[in-house]
Design a protein around this motif. Sequence first.
Motif, PDB file in Angstrom:
ATOM      1  N   SER A 111       0.809  -1.226   0.000  1.00  0.00           N
ATOM      2  CA  SER A 111       0.000   0.000   0.000  1.00  0.00           C
ATOM      3  C   SER A 111       0.842   1.277   0.000  1.00  0.00           C
ATOM      4  CB  SER A 111      -0.930   0.012   1.218  1.00  0.00           C
ATOM      5  OG  SER A 111      -0.230   0.316   2.411  1.00  0.00           O
ATOM      6  N   ARG A 112       2.130   1.139   0.175  1.00  0.00           N
ATOM      7  CA  ARG A 112       3.001   2.322   0.170  1.00  0.00           C
ATOM      8  C   ARG A 112       2.945   3.014  -1.181  1.00  0.00           C
ATOM      9  NH1 ARG A 112       7.440   1.933   4.193  1.00  0.00           N
ATOM     10  NH2 ARG A 112       7.124  -0.024   5.258  1.00  0.00           N
ATOM     11  N   GLY A 130      -0.302   4.475  -2.220  1.00  0.00           N
ATOM     12  CA  GLY A 130       0.040   5.549  -1.309  1.00  0.00           C
ATOM     13  C   GLY A 130      -1.145   6.015  -0.497  1.00  0.00           C
ATOM     14  N   ALA A 131      -2.317   5.414  -0.698  1.00  0.00           N
ATOM     15  CA  ALA A 131      -3.546   5.829  -0.012  1.00  0.00           C
ATOM     16  C   ALA A 131      -4.020   4.787   0.991  1.00  0.00           C
ATOM     17  CB  ALA A 131      -4.640   6.114  -1.041  1.00  0.00           C
ATOM     18  N   GLY A 132      -3.152   3.847   1.339  1.00  0.00           N
ATOM     19  CA  GLY A 132      -3.511   2.837   2.324  1.00  0.00           C
ATOM     20  C   GLY A 132      -4.210   1.641   1.702  1.00  0.00           C
ATOM     21  N   LEU A 133      -4.860   0.877   2.580  1.00  0.00           N
ATOM     22  CA  LEU A 133      -5.600  -0.272   2.091  1.00  0.00           C
ATOM     23  C   LEU A 133      -6.915  -0.390   2.853  1.00  0.00           C
ATOM     24  CD1 LEU A 133      -4.455  -3.609   3.500  1.00  0.00           C
ATOM     25  CD2 LEU A 133      -3.041  -1.638   3.920  1.00  0.00           C
ATOM     26  N   TRP A 134      -7.836  -1.142   2.260  1.00  0.00           N
ATOM     27  CA  TRP A 134      -9.155  -1.257   2.853  1.00  0.00           C
ATOM     28  C   TRP A 134      -9.653  -2.691   2.752  1.00  0.00           C
ATOM     29  CZ3 TRP A 134     -13.864  -2.287   0.264  1.00  0.00           C
ATOM     30  CH2 TRP A 134     -13.780  -2.368  -1.130  1.00  0.00           C
ATOM     31  N   ALA A 140      -4.003   3.604   6.900  1.00  0.00           N
ATOM     32  CA  ALA A 140      -3.016   4.362   6.133  1.00  0.00           C
ATOM     33  C   ALA A 140      -1.784   3.489   5.910  1.00  0.00           C
ATOM     34  CB  ALA A 140      -2.622   5.622   6.905  1.00  0.00           C
ATOM     35  N   PRO A 141      -1.053   3.758   4.823  1.00  0.00           N
ATOM     36  CA  PRO A 141       0.179   2.991   4.603  1.00  0.00           C
ATOM     37  C   PRO A 141       1.221   3.363   5.645  1.00  0.00           C
ATOM     38  CG  PRO A 141       0.011   4.760   3.004  1.00  0.00           C
ATOM     39  CD  PRO A 141      -1.273   4.770   3.790  1.00  0.00           C
ATOM     40  N   PRO A 142       2.147   2.460   5.902  1.00  0.00           N
ATOM     41  CA  PRO A 142       3.234   2.810   6.822  1.00  0.00           C
ATOM     42  C   PRO A 142       4.111   3.906   6.220  1.00  0.00           C
ATOM     43  CG  PRO A 142       3.526   0.588   5.921  1.00  0.00           C
ATOM     44  CD  PRO A 142       2.255   1.128   5.378  1.00  0.00           C
ATOM     45  N   ILE A 143       4.736   4.639   7.080  1.00  0.00           N
ATOM     46  CA  ILE A 143       5.605   5.738   6.625  1.00  0.00           C
ATOM     47  C   ILE A 143       6.928   5.206   6.171  1.00  0.00           C
ATOM     48  CG2 ILE A 143       6.778   7.857   7.351  1.00  0.00           C
ATOM     49  CD1 ILE A 143       4.439   8.284   9.287  1.00  0.00           C
TER      50      ILE A 143
END
Length: 178
Positions: free
Chosen positions: A115-116, A129-133, A175-178
């Motif tokens: 998801s990054r 870059g918008a995370g996952l669901w 949110a994706p990890p930083i």
Amino acid sequence: MIRQATESDSIKISALATQVFLDTYATEGVSERIARYVVENFRPEDFENRFHTEGRETYLYELEGNLVGLMELHLAVPCPARPACRLEIETLYVSRHFHARGIGRDLLALALDRSRGPSGGKEGEKGTGAGLWLTVNHQNTAAIRFYDKLGFEKIGTDFFDLLGESHENHILWRAPPI
């Protein structure tokens, strides 16, 4: 060990999916509706067909060559509550005999890496870059607690159609990890 699934894994995927689905949703016994759904949707050929669908990835978690967990990702399905997020965990199944061993957490770590943004995921591929669901049945308290511990938040409601019977699902996002 986590590895990407191949068509030859379809029979094992079918068996694990059936086991986990029944353990999770046939809590009052196997109804006609549940039996029909499983028979119509969890055949090995159903999973074989998924390998020919663009934008879909299946990962297996194996211990000593035996399948104990699986995760199916859709790489371009917009979240109903957050359309910019297009990475969906369609399925995350871990055999109940292997719960609390970090298998689900390890599979989710792989999904979070995917998801990054441009630097995450597989080499040469870009994440959203918008995370996952994902969606989870609103009565599946064990799964909801699991996702909550891993930083997912409820952002909406959706409904799953089980052969004409509607079941409420929570839409969860992270949110994706930083």
